[in-house]
Design a protein around this motif. Structure first.
Motif, PDB file in Angstrom:
ATOM      1  N   LEU A  93       0.841  -1.196   0.000  1.00 56.80           N
ATOM      2  CA  LEU A  93       0.000   0.000   0.000  1.00 56.80           C
ATOM      3  C   LEU A  93       0.877   1.248   0.000  1.00 56.80           C
ATOM      4  CD1 LEU A  93      -2.905   1.150   0.178  1.00 56.80           C
ATOM      5  CD2 LEU A  93      -2.643   1.109   2.668  1.00 56.80           C
ATOM      6  N   VAL A 165       0.590   8.326  -7.451  1.00 52.21           N
ATOM      7  CA  VAL A 165       0.891   7.661  -6.184  1.00 52.21           C
ATOM      8  C   VAL A 165       2.385   7.362  -6.120  1.00 52.21           C
ATOM      9  CG1 VAL A 165       0.334   5.702  -4.710  1.00 52.21           C
ATOM     10  CG2 VAL A 165      -1.394   6.622  -6.254  1.00 52.21           C
ATOM     11  N   PRO A 170      -0.723   0.646  -4.836  1.00 49.34           N
ATOM     12  CA  PRO A 170      -2.150   0.891  -4.641  1.00 49.34           C
ATOM     13  C   PRO A 170      -2.415   2.018  -3.642  1.00 49.34           C
ATOM     14  CG  PRO A 170      -1.478  -1.117  -3.510  1.00 49.34           C
ATOM     15  CD  PRO A 170      -0.298  -0.674  -4.320  1.00 49.34           C
ATOM     16  N   ARG A 171      -3.558   2.651  -3.822  1.00 45.35           N
ATOM     17  CA  ARG A 171      -3.984   3.765  -2.975  1.00 45.35           C
ATOM     18  C   ARG A 171      -5.300   3.391  -2.311  1.00 45.35           C
ATOM     19  NH1 ARG A 171      -4.665   9.146  -6.257  1.00 45.35           N
ATOM     20  NH2 ARG A 171      -2.708   9.848  -5.346  1.00 45.35           N
ATOM     21  N   LEU A 199      -8.695   7.865  -8.608  1.00 42.39           N
ATOM     22  CA  LEU A 199      -8.131   6.563  -8.288  1.00 42.39           C
ATOM     23  C   LEU A 199      -7.914   5.757  -9.557  1.00 42.39           C
ATOM     24  CD1 LEU A 199     -10.407   5.657  -5.226  1.00 42.39           C
ATOM     25  CD2 LEU A 199      -8.152   6.735  -5.187  1.00 42.39           C
ATOM     26  N   ASP A 203      -7.599   0.373  -7.139  1.00 45.44           N
ATOM     27  CA  ASP A 203      -7.503   1.110  -5.878  1.00 45.44           C
ATOM     28  C   ASP A 203      -8.793   0.917  -5.090  1.00 45.44           C
ATOM     29  OD1 ASP A 203      -5.000   2.024  -6.550  1.00 45.44           O
ATOM     30  OD2 ASP A 203      -5.646   4.063  -7.053  1.00 45.44           O
ATOM     31  N   ARG A 336     -13.678  -1.667  -4.334  1.00 40.89           N
ATOM     32  CA  ARG A 336     -12.537  -1.582  -5.245  1.00 40.89           C
ATOM     33  C   ARG A 336     -12.978  -0.932  -6.551  1.00 40.89           C
ATOM     34  NH1 ARG A 336      -7.720  -4.214  -4.936  1.00 40.89           N
ATOM     35  NH2 ARG A 336      -8.574  -5.576  -3.304  1.00 40.89           N
TER      36      ARG A 336
END
Length: 344
Positions: A93, A165, A170-171, A199, A203, A336
């Protein structure tokens, strides 16, 4: 005064974390207030609660015995933090970005879980209140100094543009506190779509929601014996005066917050004690109110799990996990980002 500039000072310097897409945020705010006060019923958008005084008052509300949502959500986050972070990528993450971060006191559990799982995500706090962002900075400096923190002083109900990011990982976006309940379904979906647009596919969003529970418990949460919520409600008028140059006197209004059971929501109102004529300053004209006529300042909806999942689905998120407090009063939904929006 309500500020819609960025924490780095606005102006022509590039934003460190996000950009408010507005050529003239102050003019937009005045136009929004003018329109809201001309509606039936008359309204002031709830985001105008959160000047520095309002944010401090809300922090007091969260500590009241009657106000269960904050402590219930915090306990749920503490219990499920590792499961949430693992579902969001664990050590991979890269970032947690929180809309309406407040003082980030509940988010500490998630950041702690990320550290325990071997990660070191950046934390991005987005809030309309400089007071809240200062508290966030101080809290995280003490609690989790290993976590890199970025802060954005902005109105997340407007368009935001977040940077790539770090590391491409992943965010996880956080929209906690039950704030999704401040909008009807159409506006809630519109807001969540704006989040989704920041996103990437895969994400995640963690969405906190107040759930349908005992009416008396809900009513007490917004009508505390000490009158802190009443003071918080009236303070919105001071904020409007500061922005618009109007002459609302908060003492001319009673706090009124009924639980509308058939609509699954609390409504907060300011009700005129007597007939009033209010100079609206830069908004233009005069607002005339009859005795006992009200201005609505907030709705706070209660949901079922199915209703929250439906909002996520309509906003381009595939619901994946559901976490609920033992008393059934608060829920966290993990969704998601889907590659494509579902046709309505």
């Amino acid at each position: 005064m309500l500020r819609l500039d960025l924490l780095n000072g606005g102006g022509t310097r590039p934003a460190r974390t996000a950009t408010v897409i507005s050529p003239d945020a102050e003019s937009a705010a005045l136009a929004e207030l003018r329109q809201a006060l001309s509606r039936d019923p008359r309204e002031i958008p709830s985001k105008y609660f959160y000047d520095d005084v309002g944010s401090a008052l809300f922090e007091r509300i969260t500590r009241l015995s009657e106000y269960y949502p904050t402590r219930t959500e915090r306990a749920l986050l503490n219990e499920q933090a590792e499961a949430i972070i693992e579902a969001a990528g664990g050590a991979r993450l890269a970032e947690l970005v929180e809309l309406g971060s407040g003082a980030a006191s509940k988010t500490v559990a998630l950041l702690g879980a990320a550290l325990r799982l071997g990660g070191r995500p950046r934390y991005v706090a987005v809030d309309i209140s400089a007071h809240a962002l200062l508290r966030t900075r101080n809290l995280l400096a003490r609690a989790q100094p290993e976590i890199p923190v970025d802060e954005v002083l902005a109105d997340y109900t407007q368009e935001l543009q977040l940077p790539p990011v770090p590391g491409g990982g992943p965010r996880l976006a956080l929209f906690l506190g039950g704030t999704i309940g401040n909008d009807d379904d159409v506006d809630a979906v519109r807001l969540l779509l704006r989040v989704r647009n920041n996103l990437a596919s895969g994400d995640l969003l963690l969405l906190g929601a107040n759930l349908v529970t005992e009416p008396a418990v809900i009513h007490s949460a917004y009508n505390d014996a000490a009158g802190v919520t009443a003071e918080f409600n009236r303070n919105i008028l001071r904020n409007v005066n500061e922005l618009a140059g109007s002459n609302f006197d908060p003492e001319d209004f009673e706090h009124y917050a009924p639980h509308v059971v058939d609509r699954q929501r609390i409504e907060m109102w300011l009700v005129a004690r007597n007939a009033l004529q209010i100079d609206l300053g830069r908004l233009g004209g005069t607002l005339e109110l009859k005795r006992h006529e009200g201005i609505r300042t907030e709705i706070s909806r209660r949901f079922t799990r199915e209703q929250i999942f439906r909002l996520l689905d309509q906003s381009g998120f595939a619901p994946e996990r559901w976490f609920e407090s033992p008393d059934g009063r608060f829920g966290l939904a993990l969704g998601r980002v889907r590659a494509n929006l579902r046709r309505q």
